[in-house]
Design a protein around this motif. Structure first.
Motif, mmCIF file in Angstrom:
data_model
loop_
_atom_site.group_PDB
_atom_site.id
_atom_site.type_symbol
_atom_site.label_atom_id
_atom_site.label_comp_id
_atom_site.label_asym_id
_atom_site.label_seq_id
_atom_site.Cartn_x
_atom_site.Cartn_y
_atom_site.Cartn_z
ATOM 1 N N VAL A 292 31.100 -45.494 -28.589
ATOM 2 C CA VAL A 292 32.440 -45.505 -27.999
ATOM 3 C C VAL A 292 32.559 -44.372 -26.973
ATOM 4 O O VAL A 292 33.030 -44.576 -25.841
ATOM 5 N N GLN A 293 32.130 -43.174 -27.369
ATOM 6 C CA GLN A 293 32.246 -42.021 -26.466
ATOM 7 C C GLN A 293 31.453 -42.247 -25.186
ATOM 8 O O GLN A 293 31.914 -41.898 -24.099
ATOM 9 N N HIS A 294 30.280 -42.868 -25.332
ATOM 10 C CA HIS A 294 29.450 -43.115 -24.153
ATOM 11 C C HIS A 294 30.158 -44.080 -23.203
ATOM 12 O O HIS A 294 30.194 -43.852 -21.984
ATOM 13 N N ALA A 295 30.751 -45.130 -23.763
ATOM 14 C CA ALA A 295 31.453 -46.120 -22.940
ATOM 15 C C ALA A 295 32.659 -45.494 -22.251
ATOM 16 O O ALA A 295 32.916 -45.753 -21.067
ATOM 17 N N VAL A 296 33.398 -44.659 -22.978
ATOM 18 C CA VAL A 296 34.592 -44.020 -22.401
ATOM 19 C C VAL A 296 34.192 -43.092 -21.258
ATOM 20 O O VAL A 296 34.774 -43.132 -20.164
ATOM 21 N N ALA A 297 33.170 -42.257 -21.507
ATOM 22 C CA ALA A 297 32.768 -41.265 -20.501
ATOM 23 C C ALA A 297 32.095 -41.911 -19.294
ATOM 24 O O ALA A 297 31.990 -41.284 -18.233
ATOM 25 N N ALA A 298 31.636 -43.164 -19.443
ATOM 26 C CA ALA A 298 30.944 -43.834 -18.329
ATOM 27 C C ALA A 298 31.934 -44.424 -17.320
ATOM 28 O O ALA A 298 31.540 -44.837 -16.229
ATOM 29 N N GLN A 299 33.234 -44.444 -17.647
ATOM 30 C CA GLN A 299 34.227 -45.016 -16.731
ATOM 31 C C GLN A 299 34.451 -44.098 -15.532
ATOM 32 O O GLN A 299 34.178 -42.897 -15.612
ATOM 33 N N PRO A 300 34.998 -44.630 -14.426
ATOM 34 C CA PRO A 300 35.333 -43.769 -13.277
ATOM 35 C C PRO A 300 36.310 -42.667 -13.697
ATOM 36 O O PRO A 300 37.170 -42.893 -14.569
ATOM 37 N N ALA A 301 36.186 -41.500 -13.066
ATOM 38 C CA ALA A 301 36.991 -40.332 -13.448
ATOM 39 C C ALA A 301 38.492 -40.620 -13.351
ATOM 40 O O ALA A 301 39.269 -40.225 -14.228
ATOM 41 N N LEU A 302 38.902 -41.315 -12.278
ATOM 42 C CA LEU A 302 40.329 -41.570 -12.081
ATOM 43 C C LEU A 302 40.898 -42.442 -13.203
ATOM 44 O O LEU A 302 41.996 -42.186 -13.713
ATOM 45 N N GLN B 107 39.672 -42.662 -16.229
ATOM 46 C CA GLN B 107 39.731 -41.809 -17.426
ATOM 47 C C GLN B 107 40.984 -40.941 -17.416
ATOM 48 O O GLN B 107 41.655 -40.771 -18.424
ATOM 49 N N PHE B 108 41.320 -40.400 -16.223
ATOM 50 C CA PHE B 108 42.497 -39.545 -16.112
ATOM 51 C C PHE B 108 43.763 -40.306 -16.517
ATOM 52 O O PHE B 108 44.577 -39.814 -17.301
ATOM 53 N N VAL B 109 43.905 -41.538 -15.973
ATOM 54 C CA VAL B 109 45.081 -42.354 -16.294
ATOM 55 C C VAL B 109 45.116 -42.643 -17.800
ATOM 56 O O VAL B 109 46.176 -42.566 -18.436
ATOM 57 N N GLU B 110 43.966 -42.961 -18.361
ATOM 58 C CA GLU B 110 43.905 -43.238 -19.806
ATOM 59 C C GLU B 110 44.279 -41.999 -20.621
ATOM 60 O O GLU B 110 44.968 -42.097 -21.641
ATOM 61 N N ILE B 111 43.816 -40.829 -20.165
ATOM 62 C CA ILE B 111 44.143 -39.588 -20.879
ATOM 63 C C ILE B 111 45.652 -39.359 -20.882
ATOM 64 O O ILE B 111 46.240 -39.012 -21.912
ATOM 65 N N VAL B 112 46.293 -39.560 -19.705
ATOM 66 C CA VAL B 112 47.745 -39.381 -19.621
ATOM 67 C C VAL B 112 48.434 -40.282 -20.642
ATOM 68 O O VAL B 112 49.327 -39.849 -21.390
ATOM 69 N N LEU B 113 47.991 -41.551 -20.716
ATOM 70 C CA LEU B 113 48.610 -42.514 -21.628
ATOM 71 C C LEU B 113 48.353 -42.123 -23.096
ATOM 72 O O LEU B 113 49.294 -42.057 -23.904
ATOM 73 N N VAL B 114 47.099 -41.850 -23.420
ATOM 74 C CA VAL B 114 46.738 -41.527 -24.809
ATOM 75 C C VAL B 114 47.416 -40.232 -25.258
ATOM 76 O O VAL B 114 48.001 -40.165 -26.344
ATOM 77 N N LEU C 98 41.807 -37.505 -27.755
ATOM 78 C CA LEU C 98 40.955 -37.228 -26.589
ATOM 79 C C LEU C 98 39.557 -36.828 -27.048
ATOM 80 O O LEU C 98 38.548 -37.221 -26.459
ATOM 81 N N TYR C 99 39.513 -36.064 -28.142
ATOM 82 C CA TYR C 99 38.233 -35.614 -28.697
ATOM 83 C C TYR C 99 37.458 -36.789 -29.287
ATOM 84 O O TYR C 99 36.269 -36.968 -29.011
ATOM 85 N N VAL C 100 38.155 -37.626 -30.059
ATOM 86 C CA VAL C 100 37.486 -38.743 -30.731
ATOM 87 C C VAL C 100 36.960 -39.740 -29.698
ATOM 88 O O VAL C 100 35.847 -40.237 -29.807
ATOM 89 N N LEU C 101 37.770 -40.040 -28.678
ATOM 90 C CA LEU C 101 37.357 -41.020 -27.672
ATOM 91 C C LEU C 101 36.275 -40.470 -26.744
ATOM 92 O O LEU C 101 35.541 -41.241 -26.129
ATOM 93 N N GLY C 102 36.187 -39.146 -26.619
ATOM 94 C CA GLY C 102 35.077 -38.555 -25.874
ATOM 95 C C GLY C 102 35.190 -38.643 -24.365
ATOM 96 O O GLY C 102 34.208 -38.932 -23.677
ATOM 97 N N PHE C 103 36.388 -38.371 -23.824
ATOM 98 C CA PHE C 103 36.543 -38.344 -22.360
ATOM 99 C C PHE C 103 35.688 -37.235 -21.763
ATOM 100 O O PHE C 103 35.441 -36.215 -22.405
ATOM 101 N N SER C 104 35.270 -37.423 -20.497
ATOM 102 C CA SER C 104 34.473 -36.405 -19.810
ATOM 103 C C SER C 104 35.315 -35.148 -19.586
ATOM 104 O O SER C 104 36.546 -35.218 -19.511
ATOM 105 N N THR C 105 34.623 -34.011 -19.435
ATOM 106 C CA THR C 105 35.361 -32.752 -19.280
ATOM 107 C C THR C 105 36.146 -32.711 -17.964
ATOM 108 O O THR C 105 37.248 -32.169 -17.934
ATOM 109 N N GLY C 106 35.620 -33.292 -16.889
ATOM 110 C CA GLY C 106 36.312 -33.263 -15.590
ATOM 111 C C GLY C 106 37.716 -33.833 -15.670
ATOM 112 O O GLY C 106 38.691 -33.121 -15.391
#
Ligand SMILES: [Zn+2]
Ligand SMILES: [Zn+2]
Length: 356
Positions: free
Chosen positions: A178-188, A190-197, A252-260
């Protein structure tokens, strides 16, 4: 009060901010002098003497003077509500820091933030004030500045308390695929998903803080402000801040978003959370229904109705859960009706732990 000795307009009795103010200026001046000596050794020290001092110890002592001077300056302002001595002490510490003087505690972090935010928000609130007659140094500003100072000075501690619980208690929930799939998405994306989550979990935790009486006592500190401006955003009990952020960080930790994208979100949330408290009259038209605005969050702080607009970034979450409230106007009054929250910083810190 008539019997009290006075000096520089201060009541000189213990506990009234005069003694702490004098010590603040003295310590800050010593620290500032020390920094000058470090910066310009050829002018201010003799080569023979320089060889005798262990430089690390000297630096440490200068840090100590500046930190103690700063702490006493804040204490003096909080105790006396007169700012002359306290601001002189703070000014000397700022000058020493700008000269490259100190890296102790989060002092640079605090000074950098307060300077940048004040330079940004004070003119903004002057130019686009929703309440033009509201002064910069409105009632409660010293309390809010103390909240701001403490949360920044101990930033290493609060960040640690925010990040560590997720890793300790939720390591079991982590799935590498799961973390690999999440972190493989485009940064933008991921950012939108982080805001929502993050806003979904902040919404849940925030409602909990309003609904559970024991938790409400901590969160009531944030709602005790009767004046809304950028500095009012910093009035948050440390327990409230750490618990809310720690729980919001778990997904955010469990889903494994990239640090950027996570860092980008941290910058975004720190500005957005301040902006929505600001004393500004901006209108955003149709966007107001989608993005959290000052008017949206001001209604969260309204005296009535209560328990509306729990989301920070996305009002749509409140629409889904039936807590959305956005009339055309700003609220007429802020705060808790018949508020039991004390007004001074130290009292606000201990009050939630006391028996109701
Ligand atoms: Zn609230
Ligand atoms: Zn708020």
């Amino acid at each position: 009060m008539a019997l009290a000795e006075r000096s520089l307009g201060y009541d000189t009795r213990f506990g009234r901010g005069f003694i702490s103010g004098v010590f603040a200026v003295a310590l800050a001046a010593l620290g500032f002098g020390g920094v000058l000596c470090l910066r310009f050794p050829s002018f201010l020290t003799t080569p023979d003497a320089r060889a005798l001092y262990p430089l690390d110890l000297v630096r440490f002592l200068i840090h100590l003077h500046l930190v103690a001077g700063f702490g006493l300056a804040v204490l003096s302002i909080v105790l006396s509500r007169r700012a002359l001595l306290g601001l002189s002490g703070v000014g000397l510490v700022v000058a020493a820091t700008l000269l490259g003087g100190t890296r102790a505690l989060g002092l640079d972090w605090f000074l950098l933030n307060i300077l940048v935010l004040a330079m940004l928000f004070v003119p903004l609130e002057r130019l686009f004030a929703r309440l033009p007659s509201q002064p910069i140094f409105r009632p409660g500003w010293a309390t809010d500045l103390a909240h701001f100072a403490v949360s920044h000075l101990f930033v290493q501690v609060t960040v640690l308390l925010t990040l560590v619980p997720a890793a300790i208690f939720f390591a079991w929930a982590v799935h590498p695929a799961v973390q690999h799939a999440v972190a493989a998405q485009p940064a933008l994306l991921q950012f939108v998903e982080i805001v929502l989550v993050a806003d979904l979990s902040e919404y849940a935790v925030h409602r909990l803080f309003h609904a559970v009486p024991f938790l409400w006592r901590f969160h009531a500190v944030h709602h005790s402000t009767e004046t809304m401006d950028w500095l009012a955003s910093s009035r948050i009990h440390l327990v409230d801040a750490v618990v809310t952020r720690a729980l919001a960080f778990v997904p955010l930790y469990v889903l494994g978003f990239s640090t950027g994208p996570v860092y980008a979100y941290l910058v975004f949330v720190s500005f957005h959370a301040i902006f929505v408290h600001a004393n500004v009259r901006f209108r955003f038209g149709i966007l107001e229904r989608i993005v959290g605005t000052p008017k949206f969050h001001h209604w969260h702080h309204a005296t009535t109705p209560v328990d509306k607009n729990f989301a920070i970034h996305l009002p749509v979450i409140d629409r889904v859960f039936g807590t959305y409230w956005l009339p055309a106007q700003f609220p007429p009054a802020y705060g808790i009706a018949g508020s039991p929250v004390p007004r001074r910083y130290a009292a606000q810190l201990v009050w939630p732990f006391r028996r109701p």
